[in-house]
Design a protein around this motif. Structure first.
Motif, mmCIF file in Angstrom:
data_model
loop_
_atom_site.group_PDB
_atom_site.id
_atom_site.type_symbol
_atom_site.label_atom_id
_atom_site.label_comp_id
_atom_site.label_asym_id
_atom_site.label_seq_id
_atom_site.Cartn_x
_atom_site.Cartn_y
_atom_site.Cartn_z
ATOM 1 N N SER A 19 0.835 -1.208 0.000
ATOM 2 C CA SER A 19 0.000 0.000 0.000
ATOM 3 C C SER A 19 0.865 1.252 0.000
ATOM 4 C CB SER A 19 -0.916 0.007 1.228
ATOM 5 O OG SER A 19 -1.836 -1.068 1.179
ATOM 6 N N ARG A 20 1.915 1.238 0.794
ATOM 7 C CA ARG A 20 2.802 2.398 0.866
ATOM 8 C C ARG A 20 3.439 2.655 -0.500
ATOM 9 N NH1 ARG A 20 5.097 4.926 5.196
ATOM 10 N NH2 ARG A 20 4.313 3.282 6.572
ATOM 11 N N ARG A 21 3.901 1.585 -1.148
ATOM 12 C CA ARG A 21 4.507 1.737 -2.471
ATOM 13 C C ARG A 21 3.495 2.262 -3.483
ATOM 14 N NH1 ARG A 21 9.718 2.307 -2.547
ATOM 15 N NH2 ARG A 21 10.582 1.141 -0.815
ATOM 16 N N ALA A 22 2.278 1.761 -3.413
ATOM 17 C CA ALA A 22 1.233 2.211 -4.333
ATOM 18 C C ALA A 22 0.928 3.685 -4.122
ATOM 19 C CB ALA A 22 -0.022 1.371 -4.140
ATOM 20 N N ILE A 23 0.950 4.127 -2.874
ATOM 21 C CA ILE A 23 0.698 5.530 -2.558
ATOM 22 C C ILE A 23 1.831 6.407 -3.074
ATOM 23 C CG2 ILE A 23 0.476 7.182 -0.647
ATOM 24 C CD1 ILE A 23 -0.976 4.865 0.888
ATOM 25 N N TYR A 24 3.080 5.968 -2.882
ATOM 26 C CA TYR A 24 4.221 6.710 -3.432
ATOM 27 C C TYR A 24 4.051 6.903 -4.938
ATOM 28 C CZ TYR A 24 7.108 5.870 0.798
ATOM 29 O OH TYR A 24 7.626 5.846 2.064
ATOM 30 N N ASP A 25 3.783 5.788 -5.639
ATOM 31 C CA ASP A 25 3.668 5.843 -7.102
ATOM 32 C C ASP A 25 2.515 6.749 -7.525
ATOM 33 O OD1 ASP A 25 5.776 4.094 -7.284
ATOM 34 O OD2 ASP A 25 4.533 2.316 -7.624
ATOM 35 N N ALA A 26 1.410 6.672 -6.797
ATOM 36 C CA ALA A 26 0.244 7.490 -7.135
ATOM 37 C C ALA A 26 0.543 8.970 -6.951
ATOM 38 C CB ALA A 26 -0.942 7.077 -6.268
ATOM 39 N N ALA A 27 1.176 9.321 -5.850
ATOM 40 C CA ALA A 27 1.493 10.727 -5.580
ATOM 41 C C ALA A 27 2.428 11.291 -6.630
ATOM 42 C CB ALA A 27 2.107 10.865 -4.187
ATOM 43 N N LEU A 28 3.487 10.562 -6.944
ATOM 44 C CA LEU A 28 4.450 11.033 -7.939
ATOM 45 C C LEU A 28 3.821 11.111 -9.327
ATOM 46 C CD1 LEU A 28 7.531 8.938 -6.761
ATOM 47 C CD2 LEU A 28 7.266 11.418 -6.536
ATOM 48 N N GLY A 29 3.000 10.132 -9.657
ATOM 49 C CA GLY A 29 2.352 10.124 -10.961
ATOM 50 C C GLY A 29 1.369 11.264 -11.135
ATOM 51 N N LEU A 30 0.567 11.529 -10.120
ATOM 52 C CA LEU A 30 -0.427 12.596 -10.215
ATOM 53 C C LEU A 30 0.225 13.971 -10.297
ATOM 54 C CD1 LEU A 30 -3.185 11.334 -7.750
ATOM 55 C CD2 LEU A 30 -3.413 11.676 -10.211
ATOM 56 N N VAL A 31 1.274 14.179 -9.525
ATOM 57 C CA VAL A 31 1.963 15.473 -9.574
ATOM 58 C C VAL A 31 2.565 15.695 -10.958
ATOM 59 C CG1 VAL A 31 3.988 16.717 -8.729
ATOM 60 C CG2 VAL A 31 2.403 15.693 -7.119
ATOM 61 N N ALA A 32 3.120 14.651 -11.543
ATOM 62 C CA ALA A 32 3.715 14.769 -12.878
ATOM 63 C C ALA A 32 2.662 15.047 -13.940
ATOM 64 C CB ALA A 32 4.487 13.508 -13.216
ATOM 65 N N GLU A 33 1.483 14.449 -13.794
ATOM 66 C CA GLU A 33 0.446 14.564 -14.815
ATOM 67 C C GLU A 33 -0.443 15.797 -14.634
ATOM 68 O OE1 GLU A 33 -1.730 10.918 -14.630
ATOM 69 O OE2 GLU A 33 0.076 9.695 -14.863
ATOM 70 N N ALA A 34 -0.815 16.079 -13.396
ATOM 71 C CA ALA A 34 -1.797 17.137 -13.157
ATOM 72 C C ALA A 34 -1.224 18.366 -12.475
ATOM 73 C CB ALA A 34 -2.955 16.581 -12.309
ATOM 74 N N GLY A 35 -0.011 18.258 -11.930
ATOM 75 C CA GLY A 35 0.559 19.367 -11.178
ATOM 76 C C GLY A 35 0.204 19.273 -9.708
ATOM 77 N N PRO A 37 -1.000 21.602 -7.472
ATOM 78 C CA PRO A 37 -2.268 22.153 -6.971
ATOM 79 C C PRO A 37 -3.466 21.238 -7.188
ATOM 80 C CG PRO A 37 -1.021 23.846 -8.120
ATOM 81 C CD PRO A 37 -0.330 22.541 -8.388
ATOM 82 N N LYS A 38 -3.464 20.486 -8.286
ATOM 83 C CA LYS A 38 -4.608 19.629 -8.598
ATOM 84 C C LYS A 38 -4.495 18.231 -7.999
ATOM 85 C CE LYS A 38 -5.827 21.978 -12.928
ATOM 86 N NZ LYS A 38 -6.051 21.820 -14.384
ATOM 87 N N THR A 39 -3.368 17.957 -7.384
ATOM 88 C CA THR A 39 -3.196 16.667 -6.717
ATOM 89 C C THR A 39 -3.829 16.731 -5.339
ATOM 90 O OG1 THR A 39 -1.150 16.189 -7.910
ATOM 91 C CG2 THR A 39 -1.512 15.003 -5.856
ATOM 92 N N THR A 40 -4.661 15.744 -5.013
ATOM 93 C CA THR A 40 -5.341 15.716 -3.727
ATOM 94 C C THR A 40 -5.115 14.375 -3.035
ATOM 95 O OG1 THR A 40 -7.389 14.801 -4.657
ATOM 96 C CG2 THR A 40 -7.167 17.220 -4.627
ATOM 97 N N VAL A 41 -5.350 14.366 -1.731
ATOM 98 C CA VAL A 41 -5.257 13.104 -0.987
ATOM 99 C C VAL A 41 -6.279 12.121 -1.529
ATOM 100 C CG1 VAL A 41 -5.640 12.025 1.262
ATOM 101 C CG2 VAL A 41 -4.303 14.137 1.106
ATOM 102 N N GLU A 42 -7.473 12.625 -1.855
ATOM 103 C CA GLU A 42 -8.505 11.751 -2.412
ATOM 104 C C GLU A 42 -8.046 11.127 -3.730
ATOM 105 O OE1 GLU A 42 -10.352 14.566 0.381
ATOM 106 O OE2 GLU A 42 -8.947 14.788 -1.290
ATOM 107 N N GLY A 43 -7.424 11.950 -4.566
ATOM 108 C CA GLY A 43 -6.928 11.444 -5.842
ATOM 109 C C GLY A 43 -5.826 10.423 -5.672
ATOM 110 N N ILE A 44 -4.924 10.687 -4.732
ATOM 111 C CA ILE A 44 -3.832 9.740 -4.463
ATOM 112 C C ILE A 44 -4.414 8.414 -3.972
ATOM 113 C CG2 ILE A 44 -1.843 9.269 -2.997
ATOM 114 C CD1 ILE A 44 -1.323 12.308 -2.961
ATOM 115 N N ALA A 45 -5.372 8.489 -3.051
ATOM 116 C CA ALA A 45 -5.976 7.278 -2.500
ATOM 117 C C ALA A 45 -6.679 6.475 -3.584
ATOM 118 C CB ALA A 45 -6.966 7.653 -1.397
ATOM 119 N N ALA A 46 -7.442 7.155 -4.439
ATOM 120 C CA ALA A 46 -8.166 6.454 -5.496
ATOM 121 C C ALA A 46 -7.203 5.768 -6.456
ATOM 122 C CB ALA A 46 -9.061 7.443 -6.252
#
Length: 207
Positions: A19-35, A37-46
């Motif tokens: 889960s921790r690894r999946a969260i790391y990957d999600a956070a880094l991926g969302l920031v790269a794709e959306a920036g 400001p548009k990255t949220t905890v909800e988005g990372i979790a989903a």
């Protein structure tokens, strides 16, 4: 360990690490794709396939998640390249050692995996005082102290003047690189950082 049904009990440690690894990957991926400001905890979790409460159990904010994910990314990249993170070699040739490390830094800056999260953390750290302090303490300061150690070794070897303050001296090549990267004022190349080292060491060398 097995349950009463005879089936192996879930390995919670392994599940938590996944889960921790999946969260790391999600956070880094969302920031790269959306920036950022548009990255949220909800988005990372989903994206990670976990509940929002799982993230808040381990981190206080999306900034905390991103900082830890970025530190982990840096360590993983160094391991994949067969390098020890946050190490400056001491071969006796100060110029060669500094040029090697700064060239590796340039390569990292050019890597899309690092660019977006590192810029996001640098920018957010300017307005988020707590994150800024953690960013400096956990990422920047350990690296800067390695330059201090290497320059002090060069002082003992007579390659750098004894009256030089290593903590100030390192800014001669680190600060221009950081400024050019942050403000897009010019290309970031190996030739550029090699020149920074040459200019700095000319001024630091014994008279």
């Amino acid at each position: 360990m097995v349950t009463q049904s005879g089936k192996p009990a879930p390995d919670t440690a392994r599940r938590s690490e996944r889960s921790r690894r999946a969260i790391y990957d999600a956070a880094l991926g969302l920031v790269a794709e959306a920036g950022y400001p548009k990255t949220t905890v909800e988005g990372i979790a989903a994206r990670a396939g976990v509940g929002k409460q799982t993230i808040y159990r381990w981190w206080g904010s999306k900034a905390d998640v991103l900082l830890e994910a970025f530190l982990d990314l840096s360590e993983q990249a160094a391991a994949d390249a067969g390098q020890v993170p946050y190490v400056i070699p001491d071969t006796g040739d100060l110029a060669a050692d500094l040029k090697l490390v700064l060239r590796l830094t340039v390569d990292q800056m050019a890597d899309a995996r690092f660019d977006a999260p590192s810029r996001a953390l640098a920018a957010e750290g300017l307005v988020n005082e707590q994150l800024g302090r953690e960013f400096v303490a956990k990422l920047l300061e350990p690296q800067l102290q390695l330059y201090v150690t290497r320059l002090r070794s060069a002082q003992h070897a007579g390659q750098v003047r004894a009256d030089v303050d290593p903590r100030i001296a390192l800014e001669l090549f680190v600060s221009p690189l950081a400024q050019r990267w942050l403000q897009h004022t010019g290309p970031i190349t190996h030739e550029y950082t090699d020149t920074l080292v040459d200019y700095a060491l000319f001024g630091l060398a014994p008279r």
